[in-house]
Design a protein around this motif. Structure first.
Motif, short mmCIF file in Angstrom:
data_model
loop_
_atom_site.label_atom_id
_atom_site.label_comp_id
_atom_site.label_asym_id
_atom_site.label_seq_id
_atom_site.Cartn_x
_atom_site.Cartn_y
_atom_site.Cartn_z
N LEU A 46 42.28 43.39 48.76
CA LEU A 46 43.08 43.32 47.53
C LEU A 46 43.48 41.89 47.19
CD1 LEU A 46 45.28 46.49 48.08
CD2 LEU A 46 43.32 46.23 46.55
N ARG A 47 43.72 41.07 48.18
CA ARG A 47 44.08 39.69 47.91
C ARG A 47 42.98 39.00 47.11
NH1 ARG A 47 45.76 36.93 53.18
NH2 ARG A 47 47.38 38.52 52.94
N SER A 48 41.72 39.26 47.46
CA SER A 48 40.59 38.67 46.74
C SER A 48 40.53 39.18 45.31
CB SER A 48 39.28 38.99 47.47
OG SER A 48 39.28 38.47 48.78
N VAL A 49 40.84 40.45 45.12
CA VAL A 49 40.82 41.04 43.77
C VAL A 49 41.91 40.43 42.90
CG1 VAL A 49 41.08 43.19 42.48
CG2 VAL A 49 39.80 43.17 44.62
N TYR A 50 43.12 40.32 43.44
CA TYR A 50 44.21 39.71 42.68
C TYR A 50 43.88 38.26 42.33
CZ TYR A 50 46.83 43.50 45.11
OH TYR A 50 47.25 44.69 45.63
#
Length: 464
Positions: free
Chosen positions: A321-325
């Motif tokens: 999720l960090r990469s998506v954000y």
């Protein structure tokens, strides 16, 4: 000079500017990335865990049963809401104090996004005590981690297992079902069978989306794979155990399952886990969830290029999720001049309190009542789909009128003897406040009236 991008970082990606927010944001994108790099854990809540609540609930049910059996006074046993209402208010008090006081409000907004994505309604009594703890225990720890871990933590939490009835789901050929059939043949009452509610919402809402390519057979097979996923019984907790997930092998439907064309061996609880991990990295899940994230942060109709870029980051990182954000933050579409969102009632109240530094109390009855009047009572969506996240739901004439009424209440309860509405507006919008609103604030007959005008203004209704 405070840039428009700074306003957006605080008021659209965050929860609304606090009095000192804008002056501290020299690098708005860097501020958002920094929160992702080392998300600060919320202060430990001095609140019961879900295991504590299970014990309290089981004690309550024992008291009720004893009273009805003549071993006590049934009239002396409180109703459920009377018994646990104070605990639920304490949960909400902590939640809103965290939202108003945090300086990592991008992370806090993400927590609230996921809480609505994995919606649980406290209107269902069996789930009522666990909706707020699920946000604390399952969502917060995984908000910037892998989606697969977040998904599993939520689906195995008592709130979700009870809300969508998986605690009552029994495999058709399980040992428990066979025993129940023998009892029924001997004149006993019919018992629960396979329940597809949780499996259906996992596929339709939590992962693939309604157009994600699954069929009814996939729903049924997933439902069988997660039979036995339940919560501890009273005897399990009497030993002092703290785990709130319990796998009941005797209720599980043994045998291989096939979901979305893939075969999963018969491995008990691990079978359901394996299916969830594959769903978490499925391309349809990436598109569905990234579309919801972009819709929440950017606009009701987010640019396809933005969603695709986020979904690509999802696929490359395995659902990190960090990469998506980060992909969203780094996309120019996320900062376009027309990128804005109408505040939900929850957004509206939180941003108003943040603008004046007004912290809710430990028992925020008036806040909860106000959110109820505005149509968004905490943890009480109308369905497992959660509260709507588009302007059409919250912009009707009645909704607008209720916000105007709420503006007066918010102004009257603002911290301080008389907050300066012009200064408050400058702290929220910097130099980008529209001329009409600025003029109205300067002409207000009193600070409270000016603050009410600010909160009722069209400019304050939007996260832009």
């Amino acid at each position: 000079m405070i840039r428009r991008e700074t306003i957006s970082a605080a008021n659209r990606f965050g929860l609304g500017a606090r009095p000192d927010t804008l002056t501290r944001l020299d690098d708005p994108r860097g501020w958002l990335h920094a929160q992702l790099a080392s998300p600060m854990a919320a202060p430990r809540a001095a609140l019961p865990t879900s295991a504590d609540y299970l014990r309290q609930e089981y004690d309550y049910l024992r008291e009720r049963r004893a009273a009805r059996n003549g071993d006590g006074n049934d009239d002396a046993v409180m109703g459920f809401r009377a018994r646990f209402g104070r605990s639920q208010l304490q949960e909400l008090g902590w939640r809103y104090r965290q939202a108003v006081g945090t300086e990592q409000d991008f992370i806090e907004r993400l927590v609230r996004f996921w809480s609505n994505h994995f919606a649980v309604s406290a209107d269902k009594r069996t789930a009522a005590l666990y909706a707020a703890p699920m946000e604390r225990e399952a969502i917060r720890p995984h908000v910037a981690g892998d989606f697969a871990d977040l998904l599993l933590a939520v689906e195995q939490h008592p709130a979700m297992l009870r809300y969508l009835d998986n605690v009552r789901s029994v495999g058709e050929q399980s040992r428990l079902a066979q025993r129940q059939r023998r009892r029924r043949d001997e004149g006993g009452a019919a018992r629960a069978g396979l329940n597809e509610n949780l499996a259906r919402e996992i596929l339709e809402l939590h992962t693939l989306g309604v157009d994600g390519g699954y069929a009814q057979d996939d729903v049924r097979e997933l439902a069988r794979a997660i039979t036995g996923w339940s919560v501890p019984l009273p005897r399990d907790l009497d030993t002092g155990a703290s785990a709130t997930f319990r796998f009941r092998a005797n209720a599980h439907e043994a045998g291989a399952r096939q979901v979305l064309g893939r075969r999963y061996a018969a491995e008990g609880e691990a079978q359901g886990r394996a299916i969830l991990r594959d769903l978490a990295v499925h391309p349809a899940t990436a598109q569905h969830v990234c579309g919801k994230l972009a819709r929440h942060f950017v606009s009701d109709a987010p640019p396809r290029a933005l969603v695709d870029r986020m979904a690509d980051a999802w696929g490359r990182s395995g659902g990190n999720l960090r990469s998506v954000y980060a992909a969203m933050i780094d996309s120019p579409e996320a900062w376009a001049d027309d990128a804005r969102k109408l505040k939900t009632p929850d957004d509206y109240l939180v941003s108003a309190m943040r603008s004046t530094g007004t912290l809710p109390g430990e028992q925020p009855r008036s806040l909860v009542a106000l959110l109820g009047r505005l149509g968004q009572p905490p943890f009480t969506p109308r369905s497992p789909a959660g509260f709507a996240d588009d302007a059409a739901e919250w912009s009707g004439a009645d909704a607008v009128w209720k916000r105007i009424q709420a503006a007066q209440t918010l102004a009257e309860t603002a911290t301080g003897a008389g907050p300066d509405p012009v200064r408050t507006a400058e702290q929220v919008f910097g130099p980008h406040l529209d001329a009409d609103t600025a003029l109205a604030l300067r002409r207000a007959e009193s600070p409270r009236e000016g603050l009410a005008l600010l909160f009722a203004s069209p400019a304050f209704q939007w996260r832009s």
